[in-house]
Design a protein around this motif. Structure first.
Motif, PDB file in Angstrom:
ATOM      1  N   LEU A  66       0.808  -1.106  -0.045  1.00  0.00           N
ATOM      2  CA  LEU A  66      -0.032  -0.161  -0.013  1.00  0.00           C
ATOM      3  C   LEU A  66       0.714   1.267   0.057  1.00  0.00           C
ATOM      4  O   LEU A  66       2.077   1.209   0.468  1.00  0.00           O
ATOM      5  CB  LEU A  66      -1.025   0.080   1.271  1.00  0.00           C
ATOM      6  N   SER A  67       0.365   2.336  -0.652  1.00  0.00           N
ATOM      7  CA  SER A  67       1.131   3.510  -0.711  1.00  0.00           C
ATOM      8  C   SER A  67       0.132   4.577  -0.308  1.00  0.00           C
ATOM      9  O   SER A  67      -1.049   4.624  -0.521  1.00  0.00           O
ATOM     10  CB  SER A  67       1.748   3.811  -1.932  1.00  0.00           C
ATOM     11  N   CYS A  68       0.764   5.663   0.132  1.00  0.00           N
ATOM     12  CA  CYS A  68      -0.080   6.968   0.613  1.00  0.00           C
ATOM     13  C   CYS A  68       0.711   8.092   0.246  1.00  0.00           C
ATOM     14  O   CYS A  68       1.744   8.323   0.616  1.00  0.00           O
ATOM     15  CB  CYS A  68      -0.376   6.996   2.037  1.00  0.00           C
ATOM     16  N   ALA A  69       0.193   9.005  -0.809  1.00  0.00           N
ATOM     17  CA  ALA A  69       0.832  10.248  -1.104  1.00  0.00           C
ATOM     18  C   ALA A  69       0.423  11.312   0.123  1.00  0.00           C
ATOM     19  O   ALA A  69      -0.844  11.421  -0.012  1.00  0.00           O
ATOM     20  CB  ALA A  69       0.260  10.465  -2.489  1.00  0.00           C
ATOM     21  N   ALA A  70       1.480  11.764   0.598  1.00  0.00           N
ATOM     22  CA  ALA A  70       1.158  13.092   1.534  1.00  0.00           C
ATOM     23  C   ALA A  70       2.308  14.174   1.330  1.00  0.00           C
ATOM     24  O   ALA A  70       3.275  13.617   1.466  1.00  0.00           O
ATOM     25  CB  ALA A  70       0.840  12.321   2.883  1.00  0.00           C
ATOM     26  N   ALA A  75       4.046  12.838  11.291  1.00  0.00           N
ATOM     27  CA  ALA A  75       4.295  11.131  11.398  1.00  0.00           C
ATOM     28  C   ALA A  75       3.272  10.808  10.600  1.00  0.00           C
ATOM     29  O   ALA A  75       2.110  11.474  10.508  1.00  0.00           O
ATOM     30  CB  ALA A  75       3.991  11.141  12.863  1.00  0.00           C
ATOM     31  N   MET A  76       3.089   9.426  10.095  1.00  0.00           N
ATOM     32  CA  MET A  76       2.227   8.863   9.312  1.00  0.00           C
ATOM     33  C   MET A  76       1.860   7.626  10.073  1.00  0.00           C
ATOM     34  O   MET A  76       2.662   6.819  10.631  1.00  0.00           O
ATOM     35  CB  MET A  76       2.718   8.705   7.903  1.00  0.00           C
ATOM     36  N   GLY A  77       0.450   7.100   9.900  1.00  0.00           N
ATOM     37  CA  GLY A  77       0.272   5.934  10.373  1.00  0.00           C
ATOM     38  C   GLY A  77      -0.852   5.150   9.367  1.00  0.00           C
ATOM     39  O   GLY A  77      -1.331   5.801   8.419  1.00  0.00           O
ATOM     40  N   TRP A  78      -0.940   3.849   9.747  1.00  0.00           N
ATOM     41  CA  TRP A  78      -1.827   2.970   8.917  1.00  0.00           C
ATOM     42  C   TRP A  78      -2.902   2.493   9.901  1.00  0.00           C
ATOM     43  O   TRP A  78      -2.354   2.137  11.062  1.00  0.00           O
ATOM     44  CB  TRP A  78      -1.238   2.014   8.176  1.00  0.00           C
ATOM     45  N   PHE A  79      -4.163   2.470   9.515  1.00  0.00           N
ATOM     46  CA  PHE A  79      -5.246   2.134  10.502  1.00  0.00           C
ATOM     47  C   PHE A  79      -6.028   1.115   9.666  1.00  0.00           C
ATOM     48  O   PHE A  79      -5.930   1.302   8.301  1.00  0.00           O
ATOM     49  CB  PHE A  79      -6.006   2.962  11.216  1.00  0.00           C
ATOM     50  N   ALA A  89       0.467   0.334  12.010  1.00  0.00           N
ATOM     51  CA  ALA A  89       1.581   0.604  12.021  1.00  0.00           C
ATOM     52  C   ALA A  89       1.817   2.149  11.844  1.00  0.00           C
ATOM     53  O   ALA A  89       0.876   2.885  11.494  1.00  0.00           O
ATOM     54  CB  ALA A  89       2.403  -0.067  10.796  1.00  0.00           C
ATOM     55  N   ALA A  90       2.975   2.621  12.381  1.00  0.00           N
ATOM     56  CA  ALA A  90       3.169   4.173  12.282  1.00  0.00           C
ATOM     57  C   ALA A  90       4.707   4.309  12.136  1.00  0.00           C
ATOM     58  O   ALA A  90       5.443   3.497  12.542  1.00  0.00           O
ATOM     59  CB  ALA A  90       2.626   4.844  13.440  1.00  0.00           C
ATOM     60  N   ILE A  91       4.955   5.557  11.578  1.00  0.00           N
ATOM     61  CA  ILE A  91       6.235   5.979  11.368  1.00  0.00           C
ATOM     62  C   ILE A  91       6.569   7.465  11.521  1.00  0.00           C
ATOM     63  O   ILE A  91       5.629   8.308  11.056  1.00  0.00           O
ATOM     64  CB  ILE A  91       6.790   5.672   9.726  1.00  0.00           C
ATOM     65  N   SER A  92       7.562   7.909  12.186  1.00  0.00           N
ATOM     66  CA  SER A  92       7.771   9.310  12.580  1.00  0.00           C
ATOM     67  C   SER A  92       8.232  10.090  11.288  1.00  0.00           C
ATOM     68  O   SER A  92       8.613   9.425  10.262  1.00  0.00           O
ATOM     69  CB  SER A  92       9.136   9.378  13.543  1.00  0.00           C
ATOM     70  N   TRP A  93       8.361  11.138  11.242  1.00  0.00           N
ATOM     71  CA  TRP A  93       8.749  12.180  10.047  1.00  0.00           C
ATOM     72  C   TRP A  93      10.201  11.612   9.604  1.00  0.00           C
ATOM     73  O   TRP A  93      10.394  11.388   8.323  1.00  0.00           O
ATOM     74  CB  TRP A  93       8.806  13.612  10.350  1.00  0.00           C
ATOM     75  N   SER A  94      11.074  11.395  10.285  1.00  0.00           N
ATOM     76  CA  SER A  94      12.447  10.906  10.176  1.00  0.00           C
ATOM     77  C   SER A  94      12.565   9.748   9.555  1.00  0.00           C
ATOM     78  O   SER A  94      13.413   9.288   8.772  1.00  0.00           O
ATOM     79  CB  SER A  94      13.252  11.219  11.358  1.00  0.00           C
ATOM     80  N   GLY A  95      11.699   8.721   9.973  1.00  0.00           N
ATOM     81  CA  GLY A  95      11.640   7.420   9.563  1.00  0.00           C
ATOM     82  C   GLY A  95      12.338   6.568  10.626  1.00  0.00           C
ATOM     83  O   GLY A  95      12.303   5.246  10.348  1.00  0.00           O
ATOM     84  N   VAL A 109     -10.575  -2.305   5.386  1.00  0.00           N
ATOM     85  CA  VAL A 109     -10.240  -1.126   4.464  1.00  0.00           C
ATOM     86  C   VAL A 109      -9.036  -0.395   5.321  1.00  0.00           C
ATOM     87  O   VAL A 109      -9.174  -0.373   6.684  1.00  0.00           O
ATOM     88  CB  VAL A 109     -11.472  -0.239   4.466  1.00  0.00           C
ATOM     89  N   TYR A 110      -8.086  -0.037   4.812  1.00  0.00           N
ATOM     90  CA  TYR A 110      -6.814   0.431   5.359  1.00  0.00           C
ATOM     91  C   TYR A 110      -6.614   1.800   5.050  1.00  0.00           C
ATOM     92  O   TYR A 110      -6.919   2.249   3.726  1.00  0.00           O
ATOM     93  CB  TYR A 110      -5.515  -0.190   4.706  1.00  0.00           C
ATOM     94  N   PHE A 111      -6.350   2.716   5.919  1.00  0.00           N
ATOM     95  CA  PHE A 111      -6.430   4.126   5.900  1.00  0.00           C
ATOM     96  C   PHE A 111      -5.060   4.704   6.191  1.00  0.00           C
ATOM     97  O   PHE A 111      -4.449   4.075   7.319  1.00  0.00           O
ATOM     98  CB  PHE A 111      -7.489   4.654   7.032  1.00  0.00           C
ATOM     99  N   CYS A 112      -4.494   5.470   5.568  1.00  0.00           N
ATOM    100  CA  CYS A 112      -3.402   6.480   6.140  1.00  0.00           C
ATOM    101  C   CYS A 112      -3.956   7.657   6.696  1.00  0.00           C
ATOM    102  O   CYS A 112      -4.952   8.124   6.431  1.00  0.00           O
ATOM    103  CB  CYS A 112      -2.566   6.522   4.882  1.00  0.00           C
ATOM    104  N   ALA A 113      -3.077   8.086   7.653  1.00  0.00           N
ATOM    105  CA  ALA A 113      -3.289   8.917   8.407  1.00  0.00           C
ATOM    106  C   ALA A 113      -1.958   9.818   8.694  1.00  0.00           C
ATOM    107  O   ALA A 113      -0.950   9.428   8.958  1.00  0.00           O
ATOM    108  CB  ALA A 113      -4.072   8.715   9.887  1.00  0.00           C
TER     109      ALA A 113
END
Length: 118
Positions: free
Chosen positions: A20-24, A29-33, A45-51, A89-93
């Motif tokens: 899955l990809s999310c354009a933002a 910080a980004m998360g998947w729910f 899952a989630a990831i910080s801005w720096s990765g 259904v997978y959401f990015c946030a």
């Protein structure tokens, strides 16, 4: 306002993989729910801005990998060894901090369906 657009969902057999990809845009910080109809949305899952900082739910740890490419404004979720119970259904946030709760994220995508057949 941050617009998030997910892609990459689909139908796959158990044991298979999807990415899955999310354009933002923006320094978030980004998360998947994910959410199954009739149930509450759950953290994946989630990831910080720096990765550098990442977090996974116990149900996907070791099978899913979250990553980001800030130069391309993209966050990805590589899903391996998929199980029927991953169907949702997978959401990015996007949010200000790396969190595991919905209320820690201010911006949400429309979602993409992932279906894993047995």
């Amino acid at each position: 306002q941050v617009q998030l657009v997910e892609s990459g969902g689909g139908l796959v057999q158990a044991g298979g993989s999807l990415r899955l990809s999310c354009a933002a845009s923006g320094r978030y910080a980004m998360g998947w729910f994910r959410q199954v109809a009739g149930k509450e949305r759950e953290f994946v899952a989630a990831i910080s801005w720096s990765g550098v900082g990442v977090s996974y739910s116990d149900s996907v740890k070791g099978r899913f990998t979250i990553s980001r490419d800030n130069a391309k404004n993209t966050v990805s979720l590589q899903m391996n060894s998929l199980k029927p119970e991953d169907t949702a259904v997978y959401f990015c946030a996007a949010g200000g901090v790396l969190g595991t709760r919905e209320n820690e994220y201010q911006f949400w995508g429309q979602g993409t369906q992932v279906t894993v057949s047995s």
